[in-house]
Design an enzyme around this catalytic site. Structure first.
Site, PDB file in Angstrom:
ATOM      1  N   HIS A 188      18.661  -0.221  -7.245  1.00  0.00           N
ATOM      2  CA  HIS A 188      18.154   0.312  -5.966  1.00  0.00           C
ATOM      3  C   HIS A 188      18.358  -0.702  -4.832  1.00  0.00           C
ATOM      4  O   HIS A 188      17.414  -1.059  -4.109  1.00  0.00           O
ATOM      5  CB  HIS A 188      16.674   0.702  -6.082  1.00  0.00           C
ATOM      6  CG  HIS A 188      16.296   1.797  -5.117  1.00  0.00           C
ATOM      7  ND1 HIS A 188      15.493   2.867  -5.450  1.00  0.00           N
ATOM      8  CD2 HIS A 188      16.661   1.995  -3.816  1.00  0.00           C
ATOM      9  CE1 HIS A 188      15.345   3.657  -4.387  1.00  0.00           C
ATOM     10  NE2 HIS A 188      16.046   3.147  -3.384  1.00  0.00           N
ATOM     11  N   ARG A 243      18.439  10.213  -4.282  1.00  0.00           N
ATOM     12  CA  ARG A 243      17.144   9.879  -4.870  1.00  0.00           C
ATOM     13  C   ARG A 243      17.187  10.178  -6.367  1.00  0.00           C
ATOM     14  O   ARG A 243      17.905  11.095  -6.813  1.00  0.00           O
ATOM     15  CB  ARG A 243      16.043  10.701  -4.189  1.00  0.00           C
ATOM     16  CG  ARG A 243      15.978  10.527  -2.663  1.00  0.00           C
ATOM     17  CD  ARG A 243      15.697   9.082  -2.246  1.00  0.00           C
ATOM     18  NE  ARG A 243      14.366   8.666  -2.595  1.00  0.00           N
ATOM     19  CZ  ARG A 243      13.293   8.871  -1.834  1.00  0.00           C
ATOM     20  NH1 ARG A 243      13.420   9.450  -0.658  1.00  0.00           N
ATOM     21  NH2 ARG A 243      12.107   8.492  -2.244  1.00  0.00           N
TER      22      ARG A 243
END
Lengths: 304, 304
Positions: B267, B219
């Protein structure tokens, strides 16, 4: 019984040390320093035959340090009737498998588009993961099956095509045309033989589905380069990854270098090193001593 | 007993059809169209909690459609005491594994150097295959173990580090520092928790071996971006592949975009789609009906 070594210099010492450790007292003559011509029973040679092997009357086996033996088999210096083994080194098959997996993923995961997006600082979240390409593998020997296993484990649907020697699990019951029509990424791992010379040509490309890609890690002479360019330029094929070429090094002016849909790599999918196949060389030396058939013996008529 | 659906619109219809086929008569209310608040016992939610789940008195289980549940767990709309399951979808773990394998191979097989060589029409046969990088995986949940398996099958030496929940085969007996010192390519698959916030920082990078690379698919908040730039610019680290960022989309002016040793991807290592985790959603719905514990239930104290 002596070994004649007439292959690459690089890595040769490591091989000799390995053989001497495993077979104390083994005699290894490095060409052209041969002790007694009549004692040579096992020869280790490279991809081409610089030495005339017909001069060794007791020669019983020839081990190539190369996976591809087409040049070797065509040499006039090769004595008829002596069994020839090609090199199947664990490291080579591992590297080749990595190369294919790498480029299948680079195609599927849009490596080229993402690199272009980075170059223009563009955040593009486009979802390209809907359709996983179907992989078709031409050639299902030791290597082809390993590649098929690894790609299957990564969730790809894999089929294979082979002339067939039995026991091949990925071979479909369908013929070549159906196989090609279901291959979104075609991987060529074929040996070079009379039949595969020029095999990757206009007719074959036409049968691939629209937008298909090709990964060529077989041999340079298999590809009709002008035919590939035609199908890439028409848009029928979308991408080609090529590691082997009709002429190597690829000439600086060759159209492949700057083609936007061709990835050129300089014959690095796997690298032959003399020390590398040491285990197979030892195995085949011992088998020759005890009169057993060679591992990975070449069928001279078939050409591989 | 009814299901509340308050997650992504994309793919929702496919999920509803699947649930209706597998559980004829199941009642699914799509937020904010709730029939009877008192009948909602199972809620399917996305990464953030738009709906106040404390209003459903009979709620017995909450299923996230996201793998990362840190935002969900911090929401004031989350009723205490109701079990929460994170999403572990087969497709997600497959894509994430592919991404890591792809970039490990791109680093080891020198994708960047080969592309640069092609751009300058240079045939460079340099042999880069001598030293296979040792892979270190931070985080050995379902995903970390799958990545470790695939890389091991490709011949990489893999070790892993985890806080430990037992039964983890790749966890070394050594501590974090020894683990890092033996990681030529460090792969971060950690969940975001208080402890992992800022975990990829100067101290951690310093322990990696000289020339190490990093693949960050955890993350964004885990990475101290300035510290990474320092270690890349000093040459201590050689490459970073980053899919998640503190700010997304990554701002156009961000230094990562044009850094020669950073690969930016937007992402896309894996993509959450609502219909995708249908099997897990069905399983957990049935387990809730029959009073069994949820699969992939989150430990709220631990944060994942």
């Amino acid at each position: 019984m002596a070994i004649l070594y007439a292959a690459e210099q690089e890595g040769a010492n490591a091989l000799f040390q390995f053989l001497t450790r495993e077979e104390p007292g083994v005699q290894i003559d490095t060409w052209p320093n041969v002790g007694s011509i009549g004692q040579i029973e096992f020869a280790v040679v490279g991809g081409e035959l610089a030495v005339d092997l017909r001069q060794f009357p007791a020669l019983r086996a020839i081990q190539s340090t190369w996976a591809g033996v087409n040049a070797l088999l065509q040499s006039p210096n090769l004595p008829p009737g002596v069994p020839v083994a090609r090199m199947v080194a664990h490291e080579m098959t591992g590297w080749m498998t990595e190369y294919v997996v790498f480029h299948v993923l680079d195609i599927f995961r849009q490596g080229g588009q993402l690199r272009a997006a980075q170059a223009s600082h563009s955040w593009i979240e486009e979802d390209s993961l809907h359709r996983k390409p179907r992989i078709g593998i031409l050639g299902l020997g030791v290597l082809g099956r390993l590649v098929a296993d690894r790609l299957s484990q990564l969730g790809f649907s894999v089929s294979g095509w082979t002339r067939g020697r039995g026991g091949v699990s990925y071979a479909p019951s369908v013929g070549l045309v159906s196989f090609l029509a279901g291959s979104d990424i075609l991987v060529c791992l074929l040996p070079l033989t009379e039949e595969t010379n020029g095999f990757l040509n206009d007719r074959l490309f036409s049968v691939l589905p629209a937008g298909a890609s090709i990964i060529q890690v077989g041999r340079g002479a298999q590809m009709v380069e002008a035919d590939l360019l035609g199908h890439l330029n028409s848009g029928h094929l979308s991408q080609a990854v090529i590691d082997v070429f009709a002429e190597e090094p690829l000439p600086t002016s060759h159209a492949f270098w700057k083609h936007p849909h061709i990835t050129v790599t300089p014959h690095v999918a796997a690298i032959s090193r003399a020390g590398m196949g040491a285990t197979l060389i030892l195995d085949n030396y011992r088998r020759t001593k005890t009169g057993k058939p060679l591992l990975y013996e070449v069928d001279r008529a078939r050409g591989y």
